[in-house]
Design an enzyme around this catalytic site. Sequence first.
Site, PDB file in Angstrom:
ATOM      1  CB  SER A 108      42.367 -15.620  57.734  1.00  0.00           C
ATOM      2  OG  SER A 108      42.090 -14.729  58.761  1.00  0.00           O
ATOM      3  CE  LYS A 183      43.574 -15.142  61.651  1.00  0.00           C
ATOM      4  NZ  LYS A 183      42.811 -14.631  62.776  1.00  0.00           N
ATOM      5  CE  LYS A 251      39.376 -19.324  56.607  1.00  0.00           C
ATOM      6  NZ  LYS A 251      39.978 -18.003  56.776  1.00  0.00           N
TER       7      LYS A 251
END
Length: 309
Positions: A108, A183, A251
């Site tokens: 990701s 995502k 993150k």
Amino acid sequence: MDTKKEKVADSVPATRVGFIGLGVMGRPMARNLLKANFPLAVYDLNRPAVEEIVTLGASDAGSITGAAAADVVVTMLPDTPDVEAVIFGDQGLAGSMRRGSILIDMSSISPVATRRFAAALAERGVSMLDAPVSGGFQGAEAGTLSIMIGGEAEALERCRSVLEAMGKTINHIGQSGAGQVCKVCNQVVVAINIQAVAEALTLAKKNGVDPGKVRDALLGGFARSTALDLHGKRVLDDNFAAGFRVNLQRKDLRLALETGAATGTPLPATALIQELYGILAATGRGGMDNSSLALLMQEFSGARGDGSA
Ligand code: NAD
């Protein structure tokens, strides 16, 4: 009676796969590729992780260049700088992958950087798909990940069987970067849901109402969600051991906020929740589960450990 002998399904898929990044997610994904009979060469900075997968039948690629000799290379690395280093660093994939081969980055990472990486690789005749996943460690183990793909449809078709060995739902979202955009959208929905569950169950507790009964009732109605089910259960059990770590969620939300900023898209709820995760990290709880937002809500409201509930 049919006397034809049943053909034994022992054929080896022709596609050779290189795999870089054997962490929490990468190890079970690599195991599933072996189960599907793909010839697999693996690499990670962490030697014990490599040895574990080699014991199961993979070959030791020895280096990034060793993994790059495959037809399809999968990367499952922590963050954007890690992927950039593996592709463009000294002895990186960019200089060693063959023309016509495919890089599937399942980490990701930043959608903006992904488009840049894919364009640079395309100039060298290498197709790059962004293919981040949802489903966590359990989904990786079971081979049931949801995979969100960005890149050329033709490249996806050439490596679909590799993806099918690791995931159940394979969605082609659009051109390069679209998988990573999908995502970050996923993480926005998940994080806001977790915060909603944290607030609602704290509100119940502060009002002397059984949060378990509230969760049961809500699961039967419009408020039903995976976060209410799974994270709500964690709140009831007071179980905030990771799971999906606060720091990984931070993150992902950072990537969402950067992606929003790059396109003039305000994400006010996401920004607030990122601050709350920042408080968890600053108070030494970055390694706890991302459902720990409920801990903060309990602390802020005095619902924790003071007998007020
Ligand atoms: P991890 O930190 O457990 O694993 C990353 C691996 O990459 C480590 O084994 C590390 O040694 C290796 N690595 C780092 N730099 C390297 C380099 N230069 N060369 C070779 N190996 C290198 O991370 P993870 O939990 O497996 O997550 C990987 C990615 O998947 C992340 O982007 C994460 O956000 C995403 N993700 C994780 C989950 C989850 O539940 N853990 C769920 C969905 C998506």
